[in-house]
Motif scaffolding. Structure first.
Motif, PDB file in Angstrom:
ATOM      1  N   VAL A  36       0.855  -1.199   0.000  1.00 61.10           N
ATOM      2  CA  VAL A  36       0.000   0.000   0.000  1.00 61.10           C
ATOM      3  C   VAL A  36       0.887   1.244   0.000  1.00 61.10           C
ATOM      4  N   HIS A  37       0.738   2.065  -1.045  1.00 60.85           N
ATOM      5  CA  HIS A  37       1.561   3.282  -1.185  1.00 60.85           C
ATOM      6  C   HIS A  37       1.093   4.385  -0.230  1.00 60.85           C
ATOM      7  N   GLY A  38       1.876   5.441  -0.158  1.00 61.51           N
ATOM      8  CA  GLY A  38       1.584   6.541   0.754  1.00 61.51           C
ATOM      9  C   GLY A  38       0.917   7.736   0.095  1.00 61.51           C
ATOM     10  N   PHE A  39       0.796   8.797   0.858  1.00 61.19           N
ATOM     11  CA  PHE A  39       0.206  10.067   0.434  1.00 61.19           C
ATOM     12  C   PHE A  39       1.051  10.655  -0.693  1.00 61.19           C
ATOM     13  N   LYS A  40       0.412  11.039  -1.779  1.00 62.72           N
ATOM     14  CA  LYS A  40       1.080  11.566  -2.982  1.00 62.72           C
ATOM     15  C   LYS A  40       1.905  10.489  -3.703  1.00 62.72           C
ATOM     16  N   GLY A  41       1.777   9.226  -3.246  1.00 60.92           N
ATOM     17  CA  GLY A  41       2.474   8.130  -3.908  1.00 60.92           C
ATOM     18  C   GLY A  41       1.544   7.354  -4.818  1.00 60.92           C
ATOM     19  N   PHE A  42       2.105   6.333  -5.487  1.00 61.71           N
ATOM     20  CA  PHE A  42       1.316   5.442  -6.352  1.00 61.71           C
ATOM     21  C   PHE A  42       2.143   4.209  -6.648  1.00 61.71           C
ATOM     22  N   LYS A  43       1.513   3.194  -7.216  1.00 58.57           N
ATOM     23  CA  LYS A  43       2.156   1.878  -7.332  1.00 58.57           C
ATOM     24  C   LYS A  43       3.382   1.864  -8.231  1.00 58.57           C
ATOM     25  N   ASP A  44       3.441   2.789  -9.194  1.00 57.28           N
ATOM     26  CA  ASP A  44       4.576   2.815 -10.124  1.00 57.28           C
ATOM     27  C   ASP A  44       5.566   3.935  -9.815  1.00 57.28           C
ATOM     28  N   TRP A  45       5.482   4.502  -8.612  1.00 53.57           N
ATOM     29  CA  TRP A  45       6.424   5.540  -8.203  1.00 53.57           C
ATOM     30  C   TRP A  45       7.818   4.923  -8.022  1.00 53.57           C
ATOM     31  N   GLY A  46       8.824   5.638  -8.468  1.00 52.42           N
ATOM     32  CA  GLY A  46      10.210   5.270  -8.158  1.00 52.42           C
ATOM     33  C   GLY A  46      10.586   3.841  -8.497  1.00 52.42           C
ATOM     34  N   ALA A  47      11.092   3.127  -7.482  1.00 55.13           N
ATOM     35  CA  ALA A  47      11.634   1.772  -7.687  1.00 55.13           C
ATOM     36  C   ALA A  47      10.652   0.678  -7.274  1.00 55.13           C
ATOM     37  N   HIS A  48       9.365   1.006  -7.184  1.00 56.82           N
ATOM     38  CA  HIS A  48       8.386  -0.001  -6.732  1.00 56.82           C
ATOM     39  C   HIS A  48       8.382  -1.245  -7.628  1.00 56.82           C
ATOM     40  N   HIS A  49       8.644  -1.066  -8.932  1.00 61.38           N
ATOM     41  CA  HIS A  49       8.668  -2.223  -9.845  1.00 61.38           C
ATOM     42  C   HIS A  49       9.827  -3.167  -9.507  1.00 61.38           C
ATOM     43  N   LEU A  50      10.955  -2.591  -9.059  1.00 61.52           N
ATOM     44  CA  LEU A  50      12.106  -3.417  -8.687  1.00 61.52           C
ATOM     45  C   LEU A  50      11.851  -4.153  -7.373  1.00 61.52           C
ATOM     46  N   VAL A  51      11.149  -3.492  -6.467  1.00 61.45           N
ATOM     47  CA  VAL A  51      10.779  -4.127  -5.199  1.00 61.45           C
ATOM     48  C   VAL A  51       9.869  -5.330  -5.469  1.00 61.45           C
ATOM     49  N   ALA A  52       8.881  -5.132  -6.349  1.00 60.05           N
ATOM     50  CA  ALA A  52       7.957  -6.223  -6.705  1.00 60.05           C
ATOM     51  C   ALA A  52       8.727  -7.419  -7.259  1.00 60.05           C
TER      52      ALA A  52
END
Length: 274
Positions: A36-52
């Motif tokens: 679950v992302h944070g305030f002003k965040g989203f699932k494809d922010w930054g390095a989230h794809h690498l974390v997945a």
């Protein structure tokens, strides 16, 4: 082989929840992580794809999604551009969206266990959810908040009520982002059920708290405050890390930032151990 499946659900006020599910089809699938992302965040922010990908490669299917009122649209998936949706978001809507996603995971993938990871405000959401939902087996918070009202200043509340709107700045784009007073009204009407510290006291499953000691957005003392409310929780300080553990948006490298890699490693150790 790593696979990524996209999905769309109906979220709060009929707005879509866009999500994706990353999995290594050669690995067992007994547990699923929901992020679950944070305030002003989203699932494809930054390095989230690498974390997945990191968790999928290590045997933990990883599902991430955009909260329905995150302000990210189908047309522009890599930024917050739908200011009308962003402005009308509430904590009730976010918790309802999270419940929709947990239901979807349970009914679609039938995992033996569901683990929640939340970053920042998402950390607050997953604490509340885990305290009330027996389907959650483990909880991990990354730079979590301990109070939803910490996202605005108390002295703004009167003006907010009068004008019906305040603005917060997007640190990256410098854009002024609107928040309707419905957010404040929703928080005030549900203050007890949205009390993160009270929810923390009720957590009965294994819980890992990770926080950077150079986080200027949410101080490390907040992590300590959460850990004091739930003495069974594990807390680890990420030395020198900021609020996003060294990531940025857009993130071009193929390697995880050093601090985010440490966060992933510590999370994986915790999942394997407990």
């Amino acid at each position: 082989m790593i696979k990524n499946e996209q999905f769309t659900l109906t979220g709060s006020s009929g707005k879509p929840i866009l999500g994706d599910y990353t999995i290594d089809d050669q690995q067992p699938k007994s547990a699923i992580i929901i992020f679950v992302h944070g305030f002003k965040g989203f699932k494809d922010w930054g390095a989230h794809h690498l974390v997945a990908r990191y968790f999928a490669e290590n045997g933990y299917p990883y599902l991430k999604f955009n909260l329905s009122h995150s302000g990210v649209s189908l047309e522009k998936p890599n930024d917050v551009t739908d200011m009308e949706a962003f402005a009308s978001n509430t904590i009730s809507m976010e918790l309802a969206d999270l419940n929709t996603v947990v239901n979807y995971v349970e009914q679609t993938y039938h995992p033996e266990k569901i683990y929640l990871i939340g970053h920042s405000r998402g950390g607050g959401l997953v604490i509340i959810k885990t305290a009330q939902d027996p389907r959650i087996s483990k909880l991990i918070t990354w730079a979590a908040i301990s109070d939803f009202s910490s996202l605005w200043k108390t002295e703004q509340e009167e003006e907010w009520k009068k004008k019906g709107k305040i603005y917060v700045e997007n640190a990256r784009t410098k854009e002024k982002m609107p928040l309707n007073s419905t957010l404040l009204k929703d928080f005030k009407a549900n203050e007890e059920s949205f009390n993160i510290l009270h929810a923390a006291e009720r957590i009965s499953v294994p819980w890992l708290i990770l926080h950077g000691d150079e986080d200027v957005n949410v101080k490390f003392s907040v992590a300590q405050e959460l850990a004091q409310k739930q003495l069974k929780a594990e807390i680890h300080k990420i030395e020198g890390a900021n609020h996003v553990f060294g990531a940025s948006h857009p993130y071009q490298s193929r390697e995880l930032p050093l601090h985010l890699n440490e966060v992933c490693n510590k999370t994986l150790e915790f999942l394997k151990r407990n």
